[in-house]
Design an enzyme around this catalytic site. Structure first.
Site, PDB file in Angstrom:
ATOM      1  N   ASP A 184       0.814  -1.226   0.000  1.00 24.14           N
ATOM      2  CA  ASP A 184       0.000   0.000   0.000  1.00 24.14           C
ATOM      3  C   ASP A 184       0.847   1.276   0.000  1.00 24.14           C
ATOM      4  O   ASP A 184       0.665   2.157   0.848  1.00 24.14           O
ATOM      5  CB  ASP A 184      -0.909   0.034   1.238  1.00 24.14           C
ATOM      6  CG  ASP A 184      -1.970  -1.048   1.242  1.00 24.14           C
ATOM      7  OD1 ASP A 184      -1.812  -2.029   0.512  1.00 24.14           O
ATOM      8  OD2 ASP A 184      -2.951  -0.909   1.980  1.00 24.14           O
ATOM      9  N   CYS A 205      -5.126  -4.866  -3.385  1.00 27.70           N
ATOM     10  CA  CYS A 205      -4.017  -5.815  -3.399  1.00 27.70           C
ATOM     11  C   CYS A 205      -4.279  -7.132  -4.119  1.00 27.70           C
ATOM     12  O   CYS A 205      -3.475  -7.532  -4.960  1.00 27.70           O
ATOM     13  CB  CYS A 205      -3.521  -6.080  -1.982  1.00 27.70           C
ATOM     14  SG  CYS A 205      -4.771  -6.584  -0.821  1.00 27.70           S
ATOM     15  N   ASP A 247       2.169  -2.633  -4.544  1.00 29.68           N
ATOM     16  CA  ASP A 247       1.015  -3.170  -5.276  1.00 29.68           C
ATOM     17  C   ASP A 247       0.018  -2.080  -5.668  1.00 29.68           C
ATOM     18  O   ASP A 247      -0.656  -2.185  -6.684  1.00 29.68           O
ATOM     19  CB  ASP A 247       0.320  -4.282  -4.488  1.00 29.68           C
ATOM     20  CG  ASP A 247       0.079  -3.936  -3.019  1.00 29.68           C
ATOM     21  OD1 ASP A 247       0.428  -2.822  -2.585  1.00 29.68           O
ATOM     22  OD2 ASP A 247      -0.459  -4.796  -2.301  1.00 29.68           O
TER      23      ASP A 247
END
Length: 535
Positions: free
Chosen positions: A16, A54, A231
């Protein structure tokens, strides 16, 4: 790098995380290890994820395939919410039979592949994907120190949940020095949440430095390509969305023959990471893989566009497709009737999201901050990211942008046809095709076929047998797309090897062979044991 030697490859991902690094000119960030690393390698300024969340994003990374193309586009497939039992979860996505975790191609080529420790692919990580998977996975665990490795470390401190108030993360930053993006309110609660975000990234930076130190201690730094990436982005209107705040991610690579300190501006997608590793390792990239290698001997021409998608998140369905070139972003909302902010309980735990709801109820958001609450949504959105990097001025209806709008419509339509958008069918229908009558299919058990003077590969030997050596043992699974793992180890935690060619049993003695098969999305087969005695 010595002539003829194969490089090691190391991935260190930050969960993140947008480009909140000092080397990306973020004035708040404290990332000394990453910044030093960037000075030693190449930094990409235009790397974008395939999804703002994700599991879909990571499914693209591990397969080299777009989530909408293989049915991994809904977030998530394993969770059940008690208020929405009608959603067809849990399930493990059954990807097309020819799609593999790209690490299998590396393993077949002799690489030791290890992952520490997150997977989150929308399907159970198959036994055949990794030599070593888990919290203790490390390149140091390979049985032969000369074996080339591909090692992954997923640093998860920076996950968005780390800023939740109940996590009690102590900020190491001056919140008052932080300037939130214009679409978020500039309040103490927002600034404090962002300060905690920066703190968590700094913790990742320390872990990053420790892993690089281990590589150096082992004398492996000179022959290892090291990748740092994320991601997707972290904040509301970023995470879960195809705006740049959600899909613009850092990408830095250091390694043999790369120019230290180089900045590269070509477009790269995270779906390109897997094929790039294969290219660097000298492993031929299968033609079905949709990602494009950007390093190595199979480097392809730079991209003109990157693509992203958004579908169900937890309990709420949506369908958004996006395409971006070096300047413009085009977003198509298939459900403009839905609000931007559908009900996602997990997202609403974020303190910035709670602050947005509070101020919206008080009618205290400004015009830019209120856009995310508008209903209906525009059918199309078009942004000039050079002059509007926060994507807050929609140009889709601007008279002077008609030509660009038409261009992006055609590009997106062509891509959707090329990759095959499984979002066009309902999730219920998709899962029914995978799980007939709601039952997950099971991979067929493995068959052992000895090949020797007395048996030319015609008859199977399910339990092994007595043979004059040498012999070959061919392993066969009737499930289309299955991969096979085998081991001769005893005990409860054997090292499972990837089957890629018949097994050579040459030396006289007894061999107890354990075998399993797995197709992605299926139950693993039952374990077969066969005892071969070679005279």
């Amino acid at each position: 790098m010595p002539s003829g030697s194969r490089p090691n490859i190391l991935w260190i991902s930050f969960e993140d995380t947008g480009p909140y690094y000092g080397c990306y000119e973020d004035p708040i960030a404290r990332t000394p290890n990453v910044d030093r690393f960037a000075s030693q390698g190449c930094r990409w300024t235009n790397c974008f994820s395939t999804s703002g969340v994700c599991a879909p994003a990571r499914s693209a990374i591990i397969t080299g395939m777009y989530p909408i193309s293989i049915g991994t586009h809904h977030m998530r497939t394993t969770h059940v919410h008690p208020t929405t039992p009608e959603i067809p979860t849990p399930y493990s996505a059954v990807v097309p039979h020819y799609v593999k975790c790209f690490t299998e191609y590396l393993r077949a080529a002799g690489y030791y592949c290890t992952n520490n420790s997150k997977t989150d692919y929308q399907f159970e990580s198959p036994l055949t994907a990794w030599d070593d998977q888990g919290d203790e996975a490390h390149w140091r665990n390979r049985p032969d120190s000369n074996q080339p490795f591909f090692a992954v470390f997923n640093l998860m401190r920076s996950h968005e949940s780390g800023v939740w108030l109940e996590k009690r993360t102590l900020s190491e930053f001056d919140a008052d020095a932080i300037q939130p993006p214009p679409y978020l309110p500039n309040t103490p609660k927002v600034r404090e949440a962002m300060a905690r975000m920066y703190t968590l990234i700094t913790h990742n930076d320390s872990e990053f430095g420790a892993i690089l130190n281990q590589l150096r201690e082992d004398g492996l730094a000179e022959n290892t390509y090291v990748f740092n990436w994320s991601d997707h982005g972290p904040l509301p209107r970023g995470k879960r969305w195809p705006y740049d705040a959600g899909i613009h991610v850092p990408l830095i690579v250091r390694g043999p023959e790369l120019t230290p300190g180089q900045v590269r501006e070509e477009l790269v997608s995270t779906v390109d990471l897997g094929p790039t590793v294969l290219s660097l390792a000298g492993v031929e990239i299968p033609r079905h893989i949709q990602g494009r290698a950007f390093l190595g001997n199979q480097t392809q021409t730079p991209r003109n566009y990157v693509f992203a998608s958004r579908d169900r998140h937890d309990v709420s369905y949506d369908m958004v497709r996006a395409v971006r070139d070096g300047r413009y972003k085009y977003i198509r909302n298939y459900r403009p009737d839905l609000p931007y902010l559908s009900w996602i309980p997990y997202r609403n735990r974020h303190p910035i999201m709670q602050e947005l709801w509070r101020l919206y109820l008080e009618n205290a958001l400004d015009e830019v901050q209120s856009v995310f609450f508008q209903t209906p949504r525009p059918v199309e959105e078009l942004y000039d990211t050079e002059v509007d990097p926060h994507e807050i001025r929609n140009l889709a209806s601007a008279p002077g942008m008609r030509k660009e709008l038409e261009r992006f419509r055609k590009v997106l339509d062509t891509w959707l046809v090329d990759v095959g958008d499984m979002g066009r069918i309902s999730e219920d229908e998709m899962v029914r095709t995978w799980y007939p009558e709601g039952v997950q299919p099971e991979t067929a058990p493995v068959i052992c076929v000895p090949i020797c003077a007395s048996n030319p590969g015609i008859d199977e030997a399910p339990e092994g047998g007595l043979f004059e050596g040498p012999i070959l043992v061919q392993l066969h699974c009737a499930t289309q797309g299955a991969s096979i793992a085998y081991t001769f180890d005893e005990g409860d935690n054997p090292a499972w090897l990837l089957y890629s060619e018949p097994l050579h049993l040459v030396t006289a003695g007894e061999y107890v062979l354990k075998i399993r098969a797995i197709r992605i999305g299926y139950h693993e087969s039952r374990e077969v044991q066969a005892r071969f005695v070679i005279q």
